[in-house]
Design an enzyme around this catalytic site. Structure first.
Site, PDB file in Angstrom:
ATOM      1  N   ARG A   3      10.304   3.917   0.328  1.00 19.27           N
ATOM      2  CA  ARG A   3      11.421   3.011   0.601  1.00 19.27           C
ATOM      3  C   ARG A   3      12.080   2.710  -0.740  1.00 19.27           C
ATOM      4  O   ARG A   3      11.873   1.665  -1.346  1.00 19.27           O
ATOM      5  CB  ARG A   3      10.992   1.756   1.347  1.00 19.27           C
ATOM      6  CG  ARG A   3       9.713   1.091   0.910  1.00 19.27           C
ATOM      7  CD  ARG A   3       9.433  -0.074   1.839  1.00 19.27           C
ATOM      8  NE  ARG A   3       8.286  -0.858   1.416  1.00 19.27           N
ATOM      9  CZ  ARG A   3       7.847  -1.929   2.086  1.00 19.27           C
ATOM     10  NH1 ARG A   3       8.466  -2.312   3.177  1.00 19.27           N
ATOM     11  NH2 ARG A   3       6.811  -2.609   1.658  1.00 19.27           N
ATOM     12  N   ASN A  48       3.084   6.482  -4.249  1.00 15.88           N
ATOM     13  CA  ASN A  48       2.010   6.865  -3.339  1.00 15.88           C
ATOM     14  C   ASN A  48       2.413   7.959  -2.368  1.00 15.88           C
ATOM     15  O   ASN A  48       1.582   8.425  -1.586  1.00 15.88           O
ATOM     16  CB  ASN A  48       1.545   5.630  -2.542  1.00 15.88           C
ATOM     17  CG  ASN A  48       0.064   5.359  -2.739  1.00 15.88           C
ATOM     18  OD1 ASN A  48      -0.555   5.874  -3.657  1.00 15.88           O
ATOM     19  ND2 ASN A  48      -0.501   4.555  -1.866  1.00 15.88           N
ATOM     20  N   ASP A  56       8.180  -4.998  -1.935  1.00 13.23           N
ATOM     21  CA  ASP A  56       9.129  -5.830  -1.196  1.00 13.23           C
ATOM     22  C   ASP A  56       8.953  -7.320  -1.483  1.00 13.23           C
ATOM     23  O   ASP A  56       9.566  -8.154  -0.821  1.00 13.23           O
ATOM     24  CB  ASP A  56       9.008  -5.581   0.309  1.00 13.23           C
ATOM     25  CG  ASP A  56       7.607  -5.901   0.847  1.00 13.23           C
ATOM     26  OD1 ASP A  56       6.717  -6.188   0.027  1.00 13.23           O
ATOM     27  OD2 ASP A  56       7.410  -5.836   2.067  1.00 13.23           O
ATOM     28  N   GLU A  71      -7.386  -3.630   0.868  1.00 11.89           N
ATOM     29  CA  GLU A  71      -7.685  -3.504  -0.555  1.00 11.89           C
ATOM     30  C   GLU A  71      -7.615  -4.856  -1.252  1.00 11.89           C
ATOM     31  O   GLU A  71      -8.337  -5.105  -2.227  1.00 11.89           O
ATOM     32  CB  GLU A  71      -6.743  -2.483  -1.209  1.00 11.89           C
ATOM     33  CG  GLU A  71      -5.387  -2.993  -1.666  1.00 11.89           C
ATOM     34  CD  GLU A  71      -4.433  -3.289  -0.497  1.00 11.89           C
ATOM     35  OE1 GLU A  71      -3.328  -3.780  -0.761  1.00 11.89           O
ATOM     36  OE2 GLU A  71      -4.789  -3.035   0.672  1.00 11.89           O
ATOM     37  N   ASP A  72      -6.746  -5.749  -0.762  1.00 10.86           N
ATOM     38  CA  ASP A  72      -6.649  -7.074  -1.371  1.00 10.86           C
ATOM     39  C   ASP A  72      -7.888  -7.910  -1.069  1.00 10.86           C
ATOM     40  O   ASP A  72      -8.374  -8.660  -1.924  1.00 10.86           O
ATOM     41  CB  ASP A  72      -5.391  -7.787  -0.891  1.00 10.86           C
ATOM     42  CG  ASP A  72      -5.193  -7.679   0.618  1.00 10.86           C
ATOM     43  OD1 ASP A  72      -6.059  -7.077   1.298  1.00 10.86           O
ATOM     44  OD2 ASP A  72      -4.183  -8.181   1.127  1.00 10.86           O
ATOM     45  N   ARG A 118      -8.653  -6.306   9.508  1.00 11.86           N
ATOM     46  CA  ARG A 118      -9.028  -7.224   8.434  1.00 11.86           C
ATOM     47  C   ARG A 118     -10.238  -8.074   8.827  1.00 11.86           C
ATOM     48  O   ARG A 118     -11.062  -8.415   7.978  1.00 11.86           O
ATOM     49  CB  ARG A 118      -7.825  -8.085   8.040  1.00 11.86           C
ATOM     50  CG  ARG A 118      -6.740  -7.251   7.356  1.00 11.86           C
ATOM     51  CD  ARG A 118      -5.467  -8.013   7.114  1.00 11.86           C
ATOM     52  NE  ARG A 118      -5.455  -8.762   5.873  1.00 11.86           N
ATOM     53  CZ  ARG A 118      -5.251  -8.243   4.666  1.00 11.86           C
ATOM     54  NH1 ARG A 118      -5.083  -6.942   4.517  1.00 11.86           N
ATOM     55  NH2 ARG A 118      -5.227  -9.007   3.585  1.00 11.86           N
TER      56      ARG A 118
END
Length: 899
Positions: free
Chosen positions: A652, A677, A726, A812-813, A856
């Site tokens: 994007r 990526n 973003d 990943e966070d 999650r």
């Protein structure tokens, strides 16, 4: 009857003179009231024409005046807008001028520091290794000198420069004499040493030489001293006395024995599980557990969780002292036996008599009147044993012992009866199994040696008592709180996984202990290459990054050229002064020399004014202040520094370019690393904004969210700001977050907060993004963290977690929050009230997918399984700007106006 002329003049006299009225004035000749004879009055008609002409002229003038009036009003409005715009431009230019003045002052100060202090260029240490010319002659050892060896008397330091990196040469087991080793030991040790970065194939450069010896697969008979000595002297670099040699005797079975008993090992160091008090040389030899673990890999799969603190049994033990078996069986079978008969059956050995008394006191614990349960067995099922052993043997099968230890809060470990035995295979095996399965070892016998005790603090893992304390044992165990049990269990798990649990980590740990003993810094960690997404010959197009509507008009700090954070300033002192922390905290990583660690200590506050001012930027030169003075200097307890933005993106482009353009003029920004990526390269006609700092577009090898945390070689700063492509953060928010991170360097500091909640219906963890007064995570889509954690995430965190991130393309966070909380035992720091981000016009993100939250939830529960517990900690703490809502005098400014 009225004439036409008279009617006309009458009409004019009464004011009916508009053009509209005249235009609609109709005279009917047949009307008897109209006298047409008046039409013959020429003078009157001429006068009417004149008046009509004057009227038309006046109307035209009025129209011109109205038009001119409107033009003047538009000019006045335009001038007013222009004046306001100029005022705003004046304020912006004044702010920019202040920033430029501050930047010039900082540049001049930096220049003076460079010339006056003559700062050296600090990099990772270059390796200086030995040569064959460095063999220093040592006097030959006397017949009994080997038993008195210490590092100062038996080690050749000339081959081990402080900058050598500690190169290790390992003998080829296939060509070595006497190498009939058990296959598992031989293969796994060879593989583990082969994977170690310290190993060198060149013996002339080596600091130490490692030789693996031990009994064969069938357990060769003890006592063939001549063969062992012959094997040692056949080693090609033995050099007559075995200087700088490390002899490994790593058994895998409980019947392993000390092959070096009575053998003259010269000046060689010995690493094994067997040691007598007269043969163990403190600070020279090393106690190691037997090779009971896996060859390598992730070790968490067979481990139980560390919670709950209290288990089914308060304490357990399964073992037998063969020489006491008959006595204990008779005593259990007939408790009414007369005391005199009992005394006559006691062994004559005083140490064995003491063991009988010990067992008697321990047996009483099973008859306690409390709710505590004990599982204590002092004879083995089926009898037998390992001959006439003078130590407590291990009973039952591994599966039986595993089940009992999983159900035990504490695991009893009885030291050998004789105080002359400092360490045995079975003693070390008991400790190994206990910490693996989460049972806190309770060791009766404080004369023993524990594995790698030169570096590992066993006081944080086990309770070690003299045998005389057996009568107080129950009281002591009941006094241990749940928090302390969990603390010891957690520390034991960390030590087991990092240093003891597999052949790979054990060999790495043994070499690390020897290297640290010589005060040689380790090697720096590997950096991730940062290949550009562009071809070497391609020059990307650039455009000015003009932001029409800046977020704030604040002077947030000087605009400086990029400069790196100081690195490798503690090459020698870091491993020396923080040796204990490197081995005994949850950030245990004594294997690598990191450029900087988040735990590096700050200097005293007056040091910046008394002899150590290099790089410090105190506010107003130390006088302090707010607003203007505050914005001109970083202040704080650390020298000046910058941060690197790492931005992950995937197809994007326009969203990415807009986000990059908004970074124009951001103070303290060193560079931006865009992790591309996508397998598709960016379009050649993209115009990249010129934000006055480098933008490195790094090509990712594959599409993975783990790429966000790779320790890229292009990152030159300690501070990393991880940002989604973003995310729209204002400059003042970023600078504020950076200032907060400088005071919380070991934690994640960011903006969007989240928390983990307990599922009351299914007894598991849930991920929650609702607004809450309590949080436990800060999302790394907009967060600062230390570069050190990038290395830990990519190289030390269990691979299973990174694999789960790739499987879900998510979490990943959460993984980074788990890692940092596990290492620091601190929650993250949330700054400002911002909870989420808005990106109008952006494509739908992954977080909008229905499966996002389900994945999650699963991640939190899986990561908790890997760590053995959930390391996330709740916090109700949030950081906001000082003086934000405080009213100040007119001559003062707030630190930040809008946050």
């Amino acid at each position: 009857m009225v004439s036409v002329c008279a009617h006309f003049f009458l009409t004019r006299a009464v004011g009916e003179s508009s053009l509209v009225q005249e235009r609609h004035l109709l005279l009917d000749p047949s009307d008897p009231m109209v006298d047409l004879s008046g039409l013959k009055c020429d003078s009157a008609r001429s006068r009417v024409q004149e008046l009509l002409s004057i009227k038309a002229s006046v109307l035209n003038e009025l129209r011109d005046l109205e038009q001119h009036r409107q033009q003047l009003q538009e000019s006045i409005a335009s001038a007013t807008n222009r004046v306001e715009s100029l005022r705003q431009e004046e304020a912006r230019i004044r702010t920019e001028l202040d920033r430029l003045k501050t930047s010039v002052e900082q540049a001049l100060l930096t220049q003076r520091e460079v010339f006056e202090k003559n700062m050296p260029q600090i990099v990772a240490p270059k390796r200086i290794t030995a040569t064959s010319l460095d063999d220093v002659p040592l006097p030959p050892p006397s017949p009994h000198a080997s038993s008195r060896c210490r590092m100062h008397s038996c080690f050749d330091y000339s081959r081990c420069s402080l900058l050598s990196g500690f190169p290790v040469y390992t003998y080829d087991l296939d060509s070595q004499r006497g190498s009939d080793l058990e296959a598992f030991v031989k293969i796994t040790v060879s593989q583990a040493l082969g994977y170690n970065s310290l190993v060198t194939p060149d013996p002339s450069r080596a600091c130490v030489f490692v030789a693996l010896l031990g009994e064969g697969a069938g357990g060769a008979a003890e006592g063939d001293r001549a063969d062992v000595e012959s094997t040692l002297h056949s080693l090609s670099h033995w050099n007559g006395d075995g200087r700088n040699h490390v002899l490994l005797n790593l058994g895998r079975t409980f019947y392993s024995h000390n092959i070096f008993e009575g053998v003259n090992t010269g000046r060689a160091m010995i690493v094994q599980s067997h040691f007598n008090s007269h043969s163990f040389r403190p600070g020279f030899d090393l106690v190691s557990p037997p090779l009971l673990g896996l060859p390598g890999g992730d070790l968490w799969k067979d481990l139980p969780p560390i919670v709950p603190a209290k288990r089914k049994y308060l304490m357990s033990y399964q073992g037998e002292l063969p020489r006491l078996r008959n006595h204990l069986e008779k005593k259990e079978g007939d408790d009414t036996r007369e005391t005199d008969d009992t005394e006559r059956t006691l062994p004559s050995n005083p140490y064995l008599r003491e063991e009988i008394t010990l067992v008697g006191e321990l047996t009483k614990l099973e008859r306690t009147h409390t709710d505590d349960r004990f599982f204590l067995r002092f004879t083995c099922q089926g009898g037998g044993g390992y001959g006439d052993l003078e130590e407590w043997r291990i009973c039952e099968t591994e599966d039986d012992r595993t089940q009992v230890l999983r159900d035990s809060t504490f695991a009893l470990v009885l030291a050998p009866p004789s105080p002359l035995q400092a360490s045995t295979v079975m003693l070390q095996a008991r400790v190994f199994e206990a910490i693996k399965l989460g049972a806190v070892p309770v060791i009766l016998g404080n004369h023993i040696q524990l594995p790698l005790s030169e570096t590992i603090d066993w006081r944080k893992i086990a309770i070690v008592l003299p045998k005389a304390r057996v009568t107080e044992l129950h009281f002591l165990l009941r006094s241990v709180s749940d928090g302390d049990v969990l603390l010891m269990r957690r520390q034991a798990r960390v030590v087991w996984e990092r240093f003891l649990g597999s052949t790979q980590v054990l060999m790495d740990s043994i070499l690390a202990v020897l290297r640290q003993r010589l005060n040689i810094p380790p090697l720096p960690p590997p950096l991730e290459p940062s290949p550009s997404v562009f071809n070497a010959s391609f020059m990307p197009l650039k455009t000015d990054a003009n932001i029409l509507d800046p977020d704030t008009d604040e002077n947030l700090g000087p605009i400086e050229p990029p400069f790196p954070s100081p690195a490798f300033t503690r090459n020698y002192t870091g491993p020396l002064l923080q040796a204990y922390e490197l081995w005994n905290t949850h950030a245990a990583d004594p294997f690598l020399l990191h450029p900087a660690r988040p735990t590096d200590p700050p200097a005293p506050t007056e040091a910046k004014f008394s002899g150590s001012a290099l790089g410090f930027r105190p506010i107003a030169s130390g006088a302090g202040g707010s607003g203007k003075e505050f914005s001109e200097s970083l202040g704080g307890n650390w020298p000046r520094e910058q941060f690197t933005i790492v931005m992950l993106t995937y197809e994007r482009e326009q969203v990415l370019l807009n986000s990059l353009a908004r970074l124009y003029g951001l103070p303290y920004l060193n560079k931006v690393i865009v992790v591309w990526n996508s397998p598709r390269p960016p379009a050649e006609d993209l115009r990249w904004p010129d934000i006055k700092v480098p933008i490195q577009v790094v090509r990712a090898e594959r599409n993975s969210l783990n790429n966000r945390f790779l320790p890229y070689s292009e990152i030159d700063t300690d501070a990393v700001l991880s940002v989604d492509d973003d995310a729209h953060l204002r400059h003042d928010e970023i600078v504020f977050g950076f200032r907060v991170w400088r005071e919380e360097r070991d934690r994640i500091v960011g903006f969007p907060g989240r928390y983990h909640a307990w599922d009351l219906n299914y007894a598991g963890w849930l991920y929650n993004s609702n607004y809450s007064c309590e949080l436990s995570m800060v999302l790394t889509g907009a967060a600062f963290f230390h570069k050190y954690y990038s290395t830990m995430y990519s190289h030390s965190m269990p691979q299973a977690i990174r694999d789960k991130v790739d499987e879900y393309v998510n979490c990943e966070d959460i993984a980074m929050n788990f890692l940092v909380s596990h290492i620091t035992r601190k929650p993250p720091v949330k700054v400002t009230s911002r909870w989420t981000f808005r990106c109008p016009g952006c494509p739908v993100s992954l977080s909008e997918d229905d499966s996002h939250f389900t994945e999650r939830h699963a991640c939190i529960n899986f990561f908790s399984q890997v760590y053995g517990y959930n390391p996330l900690l709740n916090t109700q703490y949030r950081v906001d700007s000082v003086l934000f809502k405080t009213r100040l005098p007119h001559d003062k400014q707030k630190c930040f106006k809008f946050i």
